[in-house]
Design a protein around this motif. Structure first.
Motif, PDB file in Angstrom:
ATOM      1  N   VAL A   1     -11.423  13.756  -2.551  1.00 18.58           N
ATOM      2  CA  VAL A   1     -11.083  12.495  -3.226  1.00 18.58           C
ATOM      3  C   VAL A   1     -11.621  11.302  -2.428  1.00 18.58           C
ATOM      4  O   VAL A   1     -12.135  10.339  -3.007  1.00 18.58           O
ATOM      5  CB  VAL A   1      -9.556  12.384  -3.447  1.00 18.58           C
ATOM      6  N   ILE A   2     -11.555  11.381  -1.111  1.00 17.75           N
ATOM      7  CA  ILE A   2     -12.101  10.295  -0.276  1.00 17.75           C
ATOM      8  C   ILE A   2     -13.617  10.189  -0.512  1.00 17.75           C
ATOM      9  O   ILE A   2     -14.153   9.091  -0.706  1.00 17.75           O
ATOM     10  CB  ILE A   2     -11.772  10.529   1.213  1.00 17.75           C
ATOM     11  N   SER A   3     -14.290  11.325  -0.540  1.00 19.47           N
ATOM     12  CA  SER A   3     -15.743  11.332  -0.806  1.00 19.47           C
ATOM     13  C   SER A   3     -16.029  10.732  -2.174  1.00 19.47           C
ATOM     14  O   SER A   3     -17.005   9.986  -2.346  1.00 19.47           O
ATOM     15  CB  SER A   3     -16.308  12.753  -0.800  1.00 19.47           C
TER      16      SER A   3
ATOM     17  N   GLY B   1       0.819  -1.210   0.000  1.00 23.44           N
ATOM     18  CA  GLY B   1       0.000   0.000   0.000  1.00 23.44           C
ATOM     19  C   GLY B   1       0.850   1.255   0.000  1.00 23.44           C
ATOM     20  O   GLY B   1       1.937   1.272   0.578  1.00 23.44           O
ATOM     21  N   THR B   2       0.353   2.293  -0.648  1.00 21.94           N
ATOM     22  CA  THR B   2       1.018   3.600  -0.622  1.00 21.94           C
ATOM     23  C   THR B   2      -0.015   4.655  -0.270  1.00 21.94           C
ATOM     24  O   THR B   2      -1.078   4.715  -0.897  1.00 21.94           O
ATOM     25  CB  THR B   2       1.613   3.948  -2.013  1.00 21.94           C
ATOM     26  N   VAL B   3       0.307   5.481   0.707  1.00 20.93           N
ATOM     27  CA  VAL B   3      -0.599   6.574   1.069  1.00 20.93           C
ATOM     28  C   VAL B   3      -0.530   7.652  -0.010  1.00 20.93           C
ATOM     29  O   VAL B   3       0.548   8.169  -0.299  1.00 20.93           O
ATOM     30  CB  VAL B   3      -0.212   7.179   2.439  1.00 20.93           C
ATOM     31  N   VAL B   4      -1.660   7.968  -0.636  1.00 20.85           N
ATOM     32  CA  VAL B   4      -1.668   9.048  -1.628  1.00 20.85           C
ATOM     33  C   VAL B   4      -2.441  10.268  -1.118  1.00 20.85           C
ATOM     34  O   VAL B   4      -2.223  11.391  -1.581  1.00 20.85           O
ATOM     35  CB  VAL B   4      -2.217   8.596  -3.004  1.00 20.85           C
TER      36      VAL B   4
ATOM     37  N   ALA C   1     -10.213   5.044   2.065  1.00 20.24           N
ATOM     38  CA  ALA C   1     -10.596   4.593   0.727  1.00 20.24           C
ATOM     39  C   ALA C   1      -9.394   3.907   0.104  1.00 20.24           C
ATOM     40  O   ALA C   1      -8.257   4.360   0.283  1.00 20.24           O
ATOM     41  CB  ALA C   1     -11.020   5.792  -0.116  1.00 20.24           C
ATOM     42  N   LEU C   2      -9.633   2.809  -0.606  1.00 20.36           N
ATOM     43  CA  LEU C   2      -8.564   2.066  -1.269  1.00 20.36           C
ATOM     44  C   LEU C   2      -8.910   1.833  -2.735  1.00 20.36           C
ATOM     45  O   LEU C   2     -10.075   1.609  -3.058  1.00 20.36           O
ATOM     46  CB  LEU C   2      -8.369   0.696  -0.602  1.00 20.36           C
ATOM     47  N   ALA C   3      -7.885   1.867  -3.577  1.00 23.56           N
ATOM     48  CA  ALA C   3      -8.084   1.598  -5.002  1.00 23.56           C
ATOM     49  C   ALA C   3      -6.782   1.028  -5.556  1.00 23.56           C
ATOM     50  O   ALA C   3      -5.726   1.210  -4.947  1.00 23.56           O
ATOM     51  CB  ALA C   3      -8.449   2.894  -5.724  1.00 23.56           C
ATOM     52  N   PRO C   4      -6.857   0.349  -6.704  1.00 24.96           N
ATOM     53  CA  PRO C   4      -5.618  -0.147  -7.307  1.00 24.96           C
ATOM     54  C   PRO C   4      -4.631   0.999  -7.544  1.00 24.96           C
ATOM     55  O   PRO C   4      -5.048   2.143  -7.781  1.00 24.96           O
ATOM     56  CB  PRO C   4      -6.086  -0.751  -8.636  1.00 24.96           C
TER      57      PRO C   4
ATOM     58  N   ASP D   1      -3.468   2.043  -3.718  1.00 29.78           N
ATOM     59  CA  ASP D   1      -3.401   3.436  -3.280  1.00 29.78           C
ATOM     60  C   ASP D   1      -4.324   3.579  -2.073  1.00 29.78           C
ATOM     61  O   ASP D   1      -5.443   3.052  -2.079  1.00 29.78           O
ATOM     62  CB  ASP D   1      -3.928   4.370  -4.371  1.00 29.78           C
ATOM     63  N   ILE D   2      -3.853   4.312  -1.071  1.00 29.05           N
ATOM     64  CA  ILE D   2      -4.637   4.461   0.154  1.00 29.05           C
ATOM     65  C   ILE D   2      -4.906   5.942   0.406  1.00 29.05           C
ATOM     66  O   ILE D   2      -3.994   6.763   0.357  1.00 29.05           O
ATOM     67  CB  ILE D   2      -3.860   3.886   1.359  1.00 29.05           C
ATOM     68  N   ALA D   3      -6.169   6.266   0.657  1.00 32.26           N
ATOM     69  CA  ALA D   3      -6.541   7.640   1.018  1.00 32.26           C
ATOM     70  C   ALA D   3      -7.180   7.579   2.402  1.00 32.26           C
ATOM     71  O   ALA D   3      -8.124   6.817   2.614  1.00 32.26           O
ATOM     72  CB  ALA D   3      -7.529   8.201   0.004  1.00 32.26           C
TER      73      ALA D   3
END
Ligand code: VTB
Ligand code: MG
Ligand code: MG
Length: 316
Positions: free
Chosen positions: A214-216, A50-53, A104-107, A80-82
């Motif tokens: 972006v989280i929303s 994971g990487t915090v973006v 929130a997580l996404a590829p 990607d982690i928000a």
């Protein structure tokens, strides 16, 4: 529900439980630290690269969950982690409603790396998804949303953050006959509310944090709603940051797809104090702490409202 969804549910639950002893104590830094530490501890246990973006800031201003920080066990999917471990620090400090812990997580590569600046946001649910346009006047958006929902103007409710910068927008919306529901802090919850019919919120509008935006957007993507946004760089430095991120025109309207370039995203929120969508943390005598969370995304996509009894766990 897959394992990763259960893992992120655990992440926001732990952050919320850690912040809970600080509710109403006037100490927002301590509350934020507690939530951030707990969130990071649980994130480290998840099998992922994971990487915090979207995080607590750049390395020099945030010791934990800083942008670029690697999280997880180091094997598994690249994600990607928000995060916003404590969305609404003032709310927790003041013992006020609507504070949450969110993630929130996404590829890898799918989320907009929005810098910490203001963002103008407009959000609605599925039924009105094709009818909003941030380039058009706000009033037109209220009218078009009402039409899509088959509602009379006086039955419309628009949620806007209670700030001086929104005074004109508030008056313009009221002049259409619609109600304006104001809130103090925590625009992630309020933007998401527009995408959940039972909330009673038909439209969300306002200028708030871009990271929160972006989280929303991830949550709204999972919920099938629509959101549009515009970054509002206020200084040359902020403008250059946007250009550096690849946004040649930083003032361009961003669609949901520009912020979340995937449908494979997941989102979790746990209430800390009572709120619009989620109850706050309570203790059930003899049982333990009780949390309420919203978990959404995954394949097949679903929206889970989860009430968890954390056996034998007390909260302060
Ligand atoms: C916004 C909003 C957040 O803080 O960032 C706001 O997105 C800050 O607004 O949800 P002001 O500068 O007007 O105080 C929150 O409400 C809480 O982090
Ligand atoms: Mg925060
Ligand atoms: Mg916040």
């Amino acid at each position: 529900m897959n394992q990763l969804m259960l893992d992120i549910l655990h992440v926001t639950q732990e952050a919320a439980l850690a912040a809970s002893p600080w509710v109403g104590r006037g100490r927002k830094m301590e509350a934020d630290d507690a939530a951030t530490t707990a969130m990071r501890r649980v994130l480290q246990l998840i099998p992922m690269v994971g990487t915090v973006v979207i995080g607590e800031g750049e390395l020099d201003e945030a010791p934990m969950l800083y942008i670029g920080e690697k999280l997880g066990t180091g094997s598994g999917p690249q994600l990607d982690i928000a995060v916003d471990p404590l969305e609404g620090t003032n709310l927790v400090a003041g013992g006020m409603d609507n504070s949450t812990a969110v993630i929130a997580l996404a590829p890898r590569g799918a989320l907009l790396h929005a810098p910490d600046m203001y963002m103008e946001k407009l959000a609605v649910g599925r039924t009105a998804a094709r009818f909003i346009d941030l380039e058009a006047p706000l009033v037109d958006n209220v009218i078009h949303t009402a039409r899509a929902l088959g509602k009379r103007m006086e039955n419309m409710t628009v949620m806007i953050q209670y700030r001086e910068r929104h005074q004109q927008a508030i008056e313009a919306v009221r002049a259409t006959g619609a109600r304006v529901r104001l809130f103090d802090d925590g625009d992630v919850t309020c933007a998401i509310a527009a995408a959940i019919e039972s909330s009673g919120i038909d439209l969300f509008y306002g200028i708030g944090g871009a990271p929160e935006g972006v989280i929303s957007a991830v949550a709204i993507q999972c919920l099938g709603g629509e959101m549009q946004a515009r970054l509002l760089p206020a200084t040359t430095f902020e403008h250059e940051r946007c250009v550096g991120m690849g946004l040649s025109d930083p003032n361009r309207v961003l669609t949901l797809r520009d912020m979340v370039a995937t449908e494979e995203c997941i989102f979790a929120a746990t209430g800390i104090t009572p709120g619009l969508l989620l109850n706050g943390i309570t203790t059930e005598s003899g049982l333990g702490a009780v949390t309420h969370s919203l978990l959404t995304g995954g394949q097949p996509n679903a929206v889970h409202f989860i009430r968890t009894v954390h056996s034998s766990r007390e909260v302060g």
